[in-house]
Design a protein around this motif. Sequence first.
Motif, mmCIF file in Angstrom:
data_model
loop_
_atom_site.group_PDB
_atom_site.id
_atom_site.type_symbol
_atom_site.label_atom_id
_atom_site.label_comp_id
_atom_site.label_asym_id
_atom_site.label_seq_id
_atom_site.Cartn_x
_atom_site.Cartn_y
_atom_site.Cartn_z
ATOM 1 N N ARG A 1 -56.258 -29.753 110.328
ATOM 2 C CA ARG A 1 -56.767 -28.484 110.863
ATOM 3 C C ARG A 1 -55.720 -27.404 110.647
ATOM 4 O O ARG A 1 -54.553 -27.572 111.006
ATOM 5 C CB ARG A 1 -57.061 -28.623 112.357
ATOM 6 N N PRO A 2 -56.101 -26.255 110.039
ATOM 7 C CA PRO A 2 -55.124 -25.173 109.843
ATOM 8 C C PRO A 2 -54.554 -24.697 111.180
ATOM 9 O O PRO A 2 -55.295 -24.559 112.158
ATOM 10 C CB PRO A 2 -55.944 -24.060 109.172
ATOM 11 N N GLU A 3 -53.259 -24.461 111.205
ATOM 12 C CA GLU A 3 -52.617 -23.948 112.406
ATOM 13 C C GLU A 3 -52.898 -22.460 112.528
ATOM 14 O O GLU A 3 -52.739 -21.715 111.555
ATOM 15 C CB GLU A 3 -51.108 -24.180 112.355
ATOM 16 N N PRO A 4 -53.334 -21.985 113.695
ATOM 17 C CA PRO A 4 -53.524 -20.541 113.876
ATOM 18 C C PRO A 4 -52.228 -19.786 113.634
ATOM 19 O O PRO A 4 -51.130 -20.347 113.737
ATOM 20 C CB PRO A 4 -53.978 -20.417 115.333
ATOM 21 N N ALA A 5 -52.362 -18.503 113.301
ATOM 22 C CA ALA A 5 -51.187 -17.664 113.050
ATOM 23 C C ALA A 5 -50.240 -17.723 114.242
ATOM 24 O O ALA A 5 -50.664 -17.732 115.399
ATOM 25 C CB ALA A 5 -51.626 -16.228 112.785
ATOM 26 N N ALA A 6 -48.945 -17.721 113.944
ATOM 27 C CA ALA A 6 -47.941 -17.907 114.991
ATOM 28 C C ALA A 6 -48.029 -16.849 116.066
ATOM 29 O O ALA A 6 -47.831 -17.125 117.242
ATOM 30 C CB ALA A 6 -46.547 -17.911 114.377
ATOM 31 N N THR A 7 -48.360 -15.607 115.669
ATOM 32 C CA THR A 7 -48.396 -14.518 116.652
ATOM 33 C C THR A 7 -49.481 -14.724 117.684
ATOM 34 O O THR A 7 -49.416 -14.191 118.778
ATOM 35 C CB THR A 7 -48.636 -13.176 115.941
ATOM 36 N N ALA B 1 -66.217 -29.060 111.181
ATOM 37 C CA ALA B 1 -66.022 -30.350 111.850
ATOM 38 C C ALA B 1 -67.092 -30.594 112.908
ATOM 39 O O ALA B 1 -67.615 -31.712 113.032
ATOM 40 C CB ALA B 1 -64.628 -30.405 112.474
ATOM 41 N N ALA B 2 -67.422 -29.557 113.666
ATOM 42 C CA ALA B 2 -68.441 -29.708 114.713
ATOM 43 C C ALA B 2 -69.810 -30.031 114.122
ATOM 44 O O ALA B 2 -70.624 -30.719 114.757
ATOM 45 C CB ALA B 2 -68.516 -28.431 115.549
ATOM 46 N N LEU B 3 -70.062 -29.546 112.916
ATOM 47 C CA LEU B 3 -71.349 -29.786 112.260
ATOM 48 C C LEU B 3 -71.387 -31.133 111.534
ATOM 49 O O LEU B 3 -72.445 -31.521 111.013
ATOM 50 C CB LEU B 3 -71.632 -28.667 111.255
ATOM 51 N N GLY B 4 -70.244 -31.813 111.476
ATOM 52 C CA GLY B 4 -70.192 -33.080 110.762
ATOM 53 C C GLY B 4 -70.036 -32.923 109.267
ATOM 54 O O GLY B 4 -70.303 -33.863 108.503
#
Length: 641
Positions: free
Chosen positions: A350-356, A297-300
């Motif tokens: 955007r994928p959600e980071p692992a819950a832990t 995303a940052a790279l477009g």
Amino acid sequence: MRTFVHTSHPARVLFGSGTVGDLADEVRRLGGSRVLLLSSPPLAEASARVRDALGALVAAEFDGAAMHTPTDVTEAALAVLREAGADCLVSVGGGSTTGLSKALAVRTDLPQVVVPTTYAGSEVTPVLGETRDGHKVTRSSAAILPETVVYDVDFTLSLPLPMSITSGVNAMAHAVEALYSVDADPVTDRRALDAISLIGRALPRLAADPADREARADLLQAAWLAGTCLATVGMGLHHKLCHTLGGSFGLPHAETHTVILPHAMAHNAPAAPDAMRRIARALDVPDAPSGVYDLIAALGGPTSLRGLGMPESELGRAAELAVATPYPNPRELTSEGIEGLLADAWHGRRPEPAATGSAPTRLTEQVVASFAHAPDARVRTLLTALVRHLHSFVAEEDVTEAEWQYAIDFLTRTGQLCGPTRQEFVLLSDVLGVSSAVDLLTNSRTPDTTPSAVLGPFYVAGLPEAAHGSDISGGLPGTPLWVDIRITDTAGAPVKDAVVDVWQSNEDGFYDVQLPELEGPVLRARLRSDAEGRLTFWSILPAEYPIPEDGPVGQMLAAVGRHPYRAPHMHFMIDAPGHRRLVTQLFVAGGSYLDSDTVFGVKDELIVDFAPQTGPTPDGRSVDGTWRRLDHSFRIAPLTD
């Protein structure tokens, strides 16, 4: 104990700038004399350069390579090949042209030479994916592997930035899936992590300057490493999905890889936590799937299947096709699970980071976001990377509050010992190897100069200038040393008026600033080179010595069982108008601790003879017994280098 089987696929690789000039010799090396040159219309300029390099070896050309290697295109090229009586295939381009070359080779057993212009990596794999009647079928065979790959960085310089980004992420996908493959092995793991790290660092540099040759070279090297991973181990969910979406729905190859990669990683993350941790470390991010998404995303780069033209109504059919044929993957595959993955990719979520790790991750992102408006882009980049490193370290090592408080106290005590005559923070940087790491990077930018070395904690600025031939020892005991220095530029021309600061320890290992009873500078001086770039002075032979052990740095060394000694050396700082400053050291050949210098400062090129002498001295000074002589030339770089 880890058990594995590693298979190497032999191929000859040429890497560099201008290597296409060796193309004709490589064809002849394979016994070729009539080349079929393969390309596509957008590659007309690159194809012309290859044609010029091959000269009379070109028997025919085919410029109709297409994405996903349709079999009807292969048949058309095969007709041209047979009519020309070609005995060797040379392809220039990305995965499409390489795929066509492989399809022809597997049908004719002709040798292949590939000149990549993208970062696809397929040029070093024995894998071929072909599309017939809307279905893409993949197979692997030794006959598919190209015999020679000529990587020429010059051929990637004109690759548009958007294509460079998607092609680079395509290469990253090969490395990512290699890490959780059932066929993974230590060799492939190392290559995969190196490729991921290179791509993660090079793509932002390329986005900032698309003409950055070093960034292009790093990406091309990463493509090779990632391609060898693809060649060695089986791929999983990501590649299966991309082949399905490309072969059955006509989506563009590299762009599809770019969109799908973070979502395939997020889907497999619960079943491959170790791989994800290693990927996160390689990219300097807290969470691998979201970190890859953020990079894209940052790279477009493209982040949604919707943006690539995929109909939402076809997601269910795509999921069914993807799970129709069983294949290895760390997580069990279901139509429902894959359709959910594709839905996230279609919307570009955007994928959600692992819950832990969600709370620490949110904290890290909040801190990083606070730098978003920094006016200096370099400051923003450095602080962002530093925070991600520190937060990752705290999380990975489960740092306790007591340990954190000890670290704060340690740094406080380190700062309290800093002053005009002692720099405990520099000493800390030295013994941790950070000073030498920065020095290595600095020296690599000017490889034709004398190697640099760490400054050390005992440099004192603003010394009075001494005359040539003067004695800087201040009458301290030690073996007399005559020093004859010459300063030149990288072409060997003498450098006039170079200001040279020199400093060293006494025979007991102490610098003058550590000995309050000494008045004025002793065993340190500033001299200026003459018209021939020369300067001379007397001193005494340097000795090995321990760094200060009475502070927190010395206590840290004692705690880990490390000795505090530095190899015997003399410091030099050279400043000349119109030239880059050189900070370096010369080490006494045969001295102690050359192989275990406590600040990791010794370089082989800086170990020199302080030659024993007897008899008359160069300036007629009377010396009883043995004295030493140091003759050395320093090469410094012009500011334009």
